[in-house]
Scaffold this active site. Structure first.
Site, mmCIF file in Angstrom:
data_model
loop_
_atom_site.group_PDB
_atom_site.id
_atom_site.type_symbol
_atom_site.label_atom_id
_atom_site.label_comp_id
_atom_site.label_asym_id
_atom_site.label_seq_id
_atom_site.Cartn_x
_atom_site.Cartn_y
_atom_site.Cartn_z
ATOM 1 N N PRO A 311 0.854 -1.198 0.000
ATOM 2 C CA PRO A 311 0.000 0.000 0.000
ATOM 3 C C PRO A 311 0.888 1.246 0.000
ATOM 4 O O PRO A 311 1.571 1.521 0.983
ATOM 5 C CB PRO A 311 -0.798 -0.128 1.305
ATOM 6 C CG PRO A 311 -0.018 -1.074 2.160
ATOM 7 C CD PRO A 311 0.796 -1.942 1.267
ATOM 8 N N THR A 313 1.350 5.246 -0.303
ATOM 9 C CA THR A 313 0.662 6.535 -0.208
ATOM 10 C C THR A 313 0.937 7.381 -1.443
ATOM 11 O O THR A 313 2.070 7.461 -1.906
ATOM 12 C CB THR A 313 1.115 7.289 1.053
ATOM 13 O OG1 THR A 313 0.924 6.440 2.180
ATOM 14 C CG2 THR A 313 0.325 8.565 1.260
ATOM 15 N N GLN A 365 -6.000 -0.761 3.912
ATOM 16 C CA GLN A 365 -5.138 -0.497 5.066
ATOM 17 C C GLN A 365 -5.657 0.706 5.831
ATOM 18 O O GLN A 365 -5.930 1.757 5.231
ATOM 19 C CB GLN A 365 -3.699 -0.242 4.621
ATOM 20 C CG GLN A 365 -2.731 -0.140 5.795
ATOM 21 C CD GLN A 365 -1.317 0.198 5.374
ATOM 22 O OE1 GLN A 365 -1.045 1.310 4.920
ATOM 23 N NE2 GLN A 365 -0.398 -0.752 5.523
ATOM 24 N N CYS A 396 3.934 3.201 9.623
ATOM 25 C CA CYS A 396 4.072 4.550 9.056
ATOM 26 C C CYS A 396 5.046 5.381 9.893
ATOM 27 O O CYS A 396 4.863 5.545 11.099
ATOM 28 C CB CYS A 396 2.717 5.246 9.006
ATOM 29 S SG CYS A 396 2.787 6.871 8.239
ATOM 30 N N HIS A 465 8.618 -4.910 7.380
ATOM 31 C CA HIS A 465 9.555 -4.083 6.610
ATOM 32 C C HIS A 465 10.868 -4.066 7.390
ATOM 33 O O HIS A 465 10.897 -3.667 8.549
ATOM 34 C CB HIS A 465 8.996 -2.674 6.458
ATOM 35 C CG HIS A 465 9.836 -1.781 5.590
ATOM 36 N ND1 HIS A 465 9.500 -0.471 5.332
ATOM 37 C CD2 HIS A 465 10.980 -2.006 4.912
ATOM 38 C CE1 HIS A 465 10.412 0.070 4.538
ATOM 39 N NE2 HIS A 465 11.316 -0.854 4.277
ATOM 40 N N ASN A 497 9.611 -7.435 3.376
ATOM 41 C CA ASN A 497 9.542 -6.237 2.530
ATOM 42 C C ASN A 497 10.827 -5.424 2.683
ATOM 43 O O ASN A 497 11.300 -5.219 3.797
ATOM 44 C CB ASN A 497 8.318 -5.402 2.945
ATOM 45 C CG ASN A 497 8.271 -4.038 2.289
ATOM 46 O OD1 ASN A 497 8.001 -3.044 2.933
ATOM 47 N ND2 ASN A 497 8.557 -3.962 1.006
ATOM 48 N N ASP A 499 13.832 -3.449 -0.362
ATOM 49 C CA ASP A 499 14.938 -3.474 -1.346
ATOM 50 C C ASP A 499 14.781 -4.502 -2.464
ATOM 51 O O ASP A 499 15.778 -4.950 -3.032
ATOM 52 C CB ASP A 499 16.284 -3.714 -0.642
ATOM 53 C CG ASP A 499 16.601 -2.661 0.395
ATOM 54 O OD1 ASP A 499 16.046 -1.551 0.280
ATOM 55 O OD2 ASP A 499 17.382 -2.935 1.319
ATOM 56 N N ALA A 520 7.508 -2.687 -2.881
ATOM 57 C CA ALA A 520 7.051 -1.301 -2.709
ATOM 58 C C ALA A 520 7.720 -0.383 -3.731
ATOM 59 O O ALA A 520 7.243 -0.236 -4.854
ATOM 60 C CB ALA A 520 7.321 -0.844 -1.283
ATOM 61 N N ARG A 521 8.860 0.220 -3.363
ATOM 62 C CA ARG A 521 9.537 1.149 -4.282
ATOM 63 C C ARG A 521 9.949 0.463 -5.581
ATOM 64 O O ARG A 521 9.976 1.091 -6.638
ATOM 65 C CB ARG A 521 10.768 1.751 -3.610
ATOM 66 C CG ARG A 521 10.455 2.811 -2.572
ATOM 67 C CD ARG A 521 11.735 3.308 -1.914
ATOM 68 N NE ARG A 521 12.459 2.215 -1.283
ATOM 69 C CZ ARG A 521 13.788 2.150 -1.157
ATOM 70 N NH1 ARG A 521 14.535 3.124 -1.628
ATOM 71 N NH2 ARG A 521 14.367 1.135 -0.557
#
Length: 650
Positions: A311, A313, A365, A396, A465, A497, A499, A520-521
């Site tokens: 998820p 943002t 989420q 977060c 993460h 999660n 890299d 993610a990224r």
């Protein structure tokens, strides 16, 4: 397009010779290793990109292009992040430990899409209604000719909404209106396409006006939440009595909180047996009328060996998720939503819960810091949306969330965290998952202490993460720690999660014993990473293929946010936010060493054609140029600065 994709051979030869003279074996720390013939300098890179762009326009510079010189659109990369001191550490000036990198452009311009289309055509005219409900007080245009005289020029000849659904709900206000408008300003329809979509729900979880009004009037009942919160209140009273000396034995708060759901069930059964039914019922009595679902009987989701799109943002919006879904993402999740805003019926927050029909395994989420609001929010989602799981954000790192006790703050407030998890699990009919970090402080991991407890509290899946809140992205994720935690979590699935940017990274991650991988990224930089992982290969994707991906995103954006001026500019804004990540991608064919690592900064390089070079630019103005290729010229008052700065490189 052929002109854009023309090769840059002459430039590459020069840059290659210069690099060879410097010594090709010199590797700059923190930079990706590229083949020498592609490397160039910042000045020569921008000179080439600017000259080619102007050359394609025949040497003419448009009004919008001139905005760059007047700083309306920044003509250079955003300034590098400044080192800031925390308020409590201001007095510690001189100590390097007191300095922290910040990853947001907090002073960036905030322009609403409405500012690009101040006076619009009234909805009563678009929908062919005879009368406007606001009459003479209506602020918008009712004269079509007058509106058409002020409307910006159309962007293209074909409308994606008209071609896909057979009609465009934006009618004359659509920026592609030529495709479905007659000479007398009537909107056309394709009857066969319209019929094929009858009864089909493409978009789910929209907020109805009725529910919004009831939320604002506080008339939505939260029966199951009230039952659970009553037990919490009773437990609190018992603890206070014990504290006053009523009971000699010391209280065990963990045991009391653990039994919250059981006590709730017992208390409800007693109340139901004592009170006769106040309302006469008609029809057969079903199991669901008298029996509460046990945790093992709730809807089950198979999380094992799935690829999970994190998820995200701002960038993890519905059009982006559709792109990732097409490339092989198995699980998708909506952007983080604040529970208090959902309970207040805020349209913008409910938009984060929307689900496209292509998202077959979808969750939402939520973020919050108190058991009452989080439990009510879970019940609201359970009763009014179609989701496969609900995720609690306990990772977060931003100050706004953390300082009020939410996000990462929940990891240090274990009693509240336990009450939130048990309360949400009590009211939900779908699995409850949690996303956490290694801890709050950089060298003080606490996830391994929480995970065994969360297993007892009723969590169906945990995502870890491999970074702390303080660490952010300046150091690599700790996969050794994730390995330890995955063993502690068993048999509850634990996703790792951090890299993941290639299939090799994913293979190494799977070797740690995690149940699945969250990306993610890596998905923002290259959304085709899901295909690479599933096919175990490096995809040397061409610049034209990447442009097609961006074109699909803009089409999905026009469908989601609208094809009128407001929708076009909102789509453009989200496209530019995504490009601020996508520009970090280095084509496989240019790399000296494959694969690219997520913490390696791309040096200035010339692509194999002009479009590839343009996509490599970290200049905001060049991202705007790419958006103009897909969404037409920007408005005169357009301004943009990305939300995030690259904090992953050092």
């Amino acid at each position: 397009m052929a002109e854009i994709e023309k090769p840059c051979d002459g430039v590459m030869e020069k840059t290659g010779e210069e690099t060879a003279a410097k010594g090709s074996d010199v590797v700059v720390k923190g930079e990706a290793s590229l083949k020498p013939q592609f490397i160039t300098t910042k000045e020569k890179f921008h000179e080439f990109v600017d000259s080619e762009w102007k050359g394609q326009k025949g040497g003419k510079v448009s009004e919008n292009e001139g905005l760059e010189e007047s700083n309306e659109i920044p003509a250079d990369e955003p300034e590098s992040k400044k080192l800031k001191l925390d308020p409590e550490e201001i007095n510690k000036a001189g100590k390097p430990d007191g300095k922290r990198f910040r990853g947001q452009n907090k002073s960036r311009p905030h322009k609403k899409p409405t500012s690009y289309d101040e006076k619009r055509l009234c909805a009563s005219v678009i929908q062919d209604k005879k009368e406007c409900p606001f009459g003479d007080k209506c602020y918008f245009y009712h004269d079509i000719s007058e509106y058409m005289a002020t409307k910006p020029a159309d962007i293209g000849e074909s409308c994606y909404l008209f071609d896909t659904f057979g009609k465009c709900q934006y009618g004359l206000t659509c920026r592609f209106a030529k495709a479905h408008t007659t000479l007398d300003f009537k909107t056309m329809e394709k009857a066969d396409l319209v019929k094929s979509y009858e009864g089909r729900t493409v978009l789910k979880n929209s907020l109805s006006k009725d529910l919004q009004n009831r939320l604002r009037k506080h008339s939505v009942p939260f029966k199951k939440s009230a039952e659970y919160l009553k037990t919490l209140s009773n437990n609190k009273d018992k603890r206070e009595q014990r504290g006053n000396g009523a009971v000699d034995t010391p209280p065990d708060p963990t045991a009391e909180a653990r039994g919250a759901s059981t006590e709730a069930d017992t208390q409800i059964k007693q109340e139901n047996s004592e009170k006769p039914a106040s309302v006469k019922t008609v029809g057969p009595l079903t199991d669901t009328d008298v029996i509460k679902l046990r945790s093992c009987e709730k809807k089950q989701v198979d999380f094992k060996d799935k690829l999970y799109l994190a998820p995200l943002t701002t960038c993890g919006n519905l059009p982006f998720r559709r792109v990732c879904k097409r490339f092989g993402a198995d699980i998708t999740c909506g952007e983080m939503a604040m529970c208090t805003n959902l309970l207040q019926g805020q349209q913008s927050e409910w938009a984060l819960l929307k689900r496209h029909e292509s998202e077959d395994l979808f969750g939402v989420q939520v973020e919050g810091c108190f058991p009452d609001t989080m439990t009510r929010c879970a019940e609201l989602i359970n009763n009014n949306t179609d989701v496969d799981f609900v995720d609690i954000n306990s990772g977060c790192p931003i100050d706004l969330v953390y300082k009020k006790g939410g996000g990462c703050g929940l990891m240090t407030r274990t009693r509240k965290f336990e009450q939130i998890i048990k309360g949400m699990d009590y009211v939900l009919d779908v699995p409850l998952t949690v996303k956490i970090r290694t801890g709050v402080q950089e060298k003080c991991n606490i996830a391994h202490k929480l995970i065994p407890e969360m297993k007892k509290w009723g969590v169906s899946m945990i995502t870890l993460h491999g970074r702390s809140r303080e660490q952010r992205y300046t150091k690599l994720a700790d996969w050794d720690y994730i390995t330890t935690c995955s063993k502690l979590a068993s048999p509850v699935p634990l996703f790792g999660n951090g890299d993941i940017l290639s299939y090799e990274d994913a293979m190494k991650a799977r070797e740690t014993g995690v149940s699945g991988i969250m990306v993610a990224r890596g998905a923002l930089i290259k959304p085709w990473i899901f295909t690479e992982i599933k096919e175990s290969r490096h995809w040397d994707i061409s610049s034209s293929e990447r442009l097609d991906i961006l074109r699909d995103f803009t089409n999905y954006g026009l469908e989601h946010w609208g094809s009128d001026t407001r929708g076009v500019e909102k789509t453009r804004t989200f496209l530019l936010e995504w490009l601020s990540f996508m520009c970090r991608y280095i084509p496989v064919g240019l790399l000296e060493r494959v694969p690219q690592k997520i913490n390696e900064r791309p040096p200035y390089y010339m692509g194999r054609n002009y479009l590839e070079s343009l996509m490599a630019s970290q200049n905001v103005g060049d991202w705007v140029r790419i958006s103009e290729m897909l969404l037409g010229p920007v408005p005169k008052n357009f301004d943009f600065l990305p939300k995030h700065k690259a904090n992953a490189y050092k």
